[in-house]
Enzyme design. Structure first.
Site, mmCIF file in Angstrom:
data_model
loop_
_atom_site.group_PDB
_atom_site.id
_atom_site.type_symbol
_atom_site.label_atom_id
_atom_site.label_comp_id
_atom_site.label_asym_id
_atom_site.label_seq_id
_atom_site.Cartn_x
_atom_site.Cartn_y
_atom_site.Cartn_z
ATOM 1 N N SER A 121 61.435 9.761 3.978
ATOM 2 C CA SER A 121 61.422 10.300 2.617
ATOM 3 C C SER A 121 62.500 11.376 2.467
ATOM 4 O O SER A 121 63.094 11.516 1.393
ATOM 5 C CB SER A 121 60.044 10.817 2.230
ATOM 6 O OG SER A 121 59.706 11.905 3.034
ATOM 7 N N LYS A 157 22.217 33.003 36.882
ATOM 8 C CA LYS A 157 23.579 32.621 37.313
ATOM 9 C C LYS A 157 23.813 32.952 38.787
ATOM 10 O O LYS A 157 24.727 33.704 39.141
ATOM 11 C CB LYS A 157 24.657 33.260 36.443
ATOM 12 C CG LYS A 157 24.555 32.849 34.987
ATOM 13 C CD LYS A 157 25.782 33.228 34.204
ATOM 14 C CE LYS A 157 25.656 32.872 32.748
ATOM 15 N NZ LYS A 157 24.723 33.761 32.007
ATOM 16 N N ASP A 202 57.061 19.753 3.796
ATOM 17 C CA ASP A 202 55.816 20.183 4.448
ATOM 18 C C ASP A 202 55.636 19.510 5.803
ATOM 19 O O ASP A 202 55.451 20.162 6.813
ATOM 20 C CB ASP A 202 54.605 19.963 3.532
ATOM 21 C CG ASP A 202 54.400 18.510 3.153
ATOM 22 O OD1 ASP A 202 55.370 17.725 3.192
ATOM 23 O OD2 ASP A 202 53.261 18.134 2.796
HETATM 24 N N1 5IU Z 1 26.113 32.881 27.710
HETATM 25 C C1 5IU Z 1 27.131 32.741 26.804
HETATM 26 N N2 5IU Z 1 28.224 31.994 27.120
HETATM 27 C C2 5IU Z 1 28.356 31.348 28.300
HETATM 28 C C3 5IU Z 1 27.297 31.502 29.247
HETATM 29 C C4 5IU Z 1 26.209 32.249 28.912
HETATM 30 O O1 5IU Z 1 27.080 33.272 25.709
HETATM 31 O O2 5IU Z 1 29.345 30.663 28.526
HETATM 32 I I1 5IU Z 1 27.463 30.579 31.007
HETATM 33 C C5 5IU Z 1 24.896 33.686 27.456
HETATM 34 C C6 5IU Z 1 25.156 35.152 27.206
HETATM 35 C C7 5IU Z 1 24.002 35.530 26.319
HETATM 36 C C8 5IU Z 1 23.749 34.284 25.493
HETATM 37 O O3 5IU Z 1 22.858 35.774 27.115
HETATM 38 O O4 5IU Z 1 24.204 33.188 26.312
HETATM 39 C C9 5IU Z 1 24.469 34.252 24.154
HETATM 40 O O5 5IU Z 1 24.135 35.370 23.386
HETATM 41 P P1 5IU Z 1 24.745 35.619 21.910
HETATM 42 O O6 5IU Z 1 24.273 34.455 21.019
HETATM 43 O O7 5IU Z 1 24.137 36.939 21.494
HETATM 44 O O8 5IU Z 1 26.260 35.685 21.995
#
Ligand code: 5IU
Length: 452
Positions: free
Chosen positions: A125, A297, A118
């Site tokens: 061994s 963003k 494994d």
């Molecule tokens: N979001 C992400 N990942 C990132 C970034 C932003 O998910 O790296 I920067 C945002 C996208 C969405 C929320 O608005 O966070 C996550 O949503 P869900 O939990 O539905 O995947």
């Protein structure tokens, strides 16, 4: 077709490798621990494993197959069943009565045996096992190993003339887990150090509590956010990725008592109207005591960002306590978000993201230095002078089929030292968003407490 990496990740889910601090038989402290016995308890995985191992081998060379007891016994059995190469069994100790045989089964002198193991570490061994087989007049030409711990065993046996075939080695394992954000960079560095034969230092990694972070931060928005977290016993930010004002307000009303902030993508609201969308949202936020985080963003030069922040129909600067921004425009581009705390995008949760180590480090430097930036969004641990916001959290699923990769609250608080979890579909798509927000609130808070 499943790739070797996908297969490994399935095996990993069974808990075959653990990272942390482990004292080995020799008394040495190792940063990882391997136990492949769970593989035998999953018939599908064991069958696939047998085939992966067989694929690597010149099967015509072997008359019999033998596993090193005990972990490799089921593996050798599965390989025998898949290849029709007969199995022989090696005992751990000779019987004290009867035949006193060490090797059981049907075999003849002069046959060649494939030995299955494994894990190979120093190879000691195996070196003890091989003569016990060879004493019966059977030769051993090849050894097949599932995981090479890369501590010299493979090389030592090859020098003695054996062909050693290995399916995985620990360096590949680290790479695969790192690509999936399942292993931190500092752990990988420690494993590398260990493999190079150094005594590994295990510094105790501790995380900062909300109270400690509150004392150290200068920004009034961080203080506000942390005070809400402490008062509500919540570190949950709900992501309201909904398309209409009524859905947005209804979600805010339901989850409001359980969250520290509501994260919006205000530009996806199809019927946006400042008076009908923002004014009532501000009222709900005030009543339930949560902040508003606009996940805009920003990613432009300072001048454009300033305009995007304050003008157009959304007038973000007039209502958002927090805004997210890329730091791709550099330090100076972060100067103009004056009414909000900035949460910098340092690393993304989506598959194949370009936010690699180098980018994250450079972006983090700006985030640490800039007085307007209160924290970062990241899937890795970041400086504890920042607040860490982690999206990609879901209790029920590991992905969304569109590249999103999910983690659990336990992972993000314990391993990443996250401060806030961001949950979207786990809440707004739930049958009962209010109940789901309470579940995530409790899971997040318990995971935070457990990580202290
Ligand atoms: N979001 C992400 N990942 C990132 C970034 C932003 O998910 O790296 I920067 C945002 C996208 C969405 C929320 O608005 O966070 C996550 O949503 P869900 O939990 O539905 O995947």
């Amino acid at each position: 077709m499943e790739t070797k990496k996908q297969f490994f990740l399935e095996c990993y889910q069974l808990g075959i490798i653990k990272f942390g601090k482990f004292t080995l038989k020799s008394g040495i402290e190792s940063p990882f621990y391997v136990d492949l016995r769970p593989l035998a308890s999953d018939p599908k995985i064991l069958k696939h494993l047998a085939n992966y191992l067989l694929e690597m081998l010149p099967l015509d060379n072997f008359d019999v197959i033998c596993g090193v007891p005990y972990a490799a016994l089921p593996m050798a059995t599965a390989m025998s069943l898949e290849s029709y190469i007969p199995l022989i069994i090696k005992r751990k100790e000779a019987k004290s009565y009867g035949t006193k045989k060490l090797i059981e089964g049907i075999y003849k002198k002069g046959q060649n045996c494939l030995l299955v193991e494994d894990v190979i570490t120093s190879g000691k061994s195996l070196l003890e096992t091989i003569p016990e087989i060879e004493n019966e007049g059977i030769t051993v030409s090849d050894i097949v190993v599932v995981l090479d711990r890369q501590q010299g065993g493979k090389e030592m046996l090859e020098e003695k003339g054996y062909n050693v075939h290995t399916l995985f080695n620990i360096t590949e394992v680290c790479e695969m887990l790192s690509e999936e954000n399942l292993l931190m960079d500092d752990e990988i560095a420690r494993i590398k150090d260990f493999l190079e034969g150094n005594i590994v230092k295990f510094e105790k990694r501790t995380r900062k509590s909300y109270e400690e972070k509150n004392k150290e931060t200068q920004h009034h928005i961080s203080q506000k956010l942390i005070n809400i977290a402490i008062a509500k016993k919540s570190n949950l930010i709900a992501s309201a990725d909904v398309l209409t004002t009524s859905e947005l307000l209804s979600l805010a009303e339901k989850v409001g008592p359980n969250i520290v902030a509501l994260k919006t993508h205000i530009d996806i609201i199809t019927d946006f109207d400042y008076e009908k969308t923002i004014v009532p949202l501000l009222e709900i936020a005030k009543r339930h005591d949560f902040l508003l985080m606009e996940d805009r963003k920003f990613a432009d030069i300072g001048n454009t960002q300033e305009l995007q922040y304050s003008y157009g129909i959304y007038r973000i600067s007039s209502w958002a306590d927090l805004v997210t921004s890329q730091v791709i425009g550099g330090y100076a581009a972060m100067e103009y978000f004056l009414n909000s705390g900035i949460v910098a995008i340092l690393g993304m949760s989506s598959k194949g993201t370009l936010t690699d180590n180098h980018y994250r480090n450079e972006a983090e430097k700006i985030a640490i230095e800039h007085p307007n930036i209160i924290g970062g969004v990241c899937q890795n641990e970041i400086s504890d002078s920042l607040l860490l916001f982690t999206p990609g959290v879901n209790l029920a699923t590991a992905g969304d089929g569109k590249g999103q990769q999910y983690n659990t609250p336990e992972h993000v608080f314990k391993n990443l030292h996250s401060d806030f979890i961001i949950v979207g579909r786990g809440i707004y798509k739930a049958d009962d968003a209010e109940k789901a927000s309470l579940e995530y609130k409790i899971a997040g808070w318990n995971a935070y407490l457990a990580s202290l």
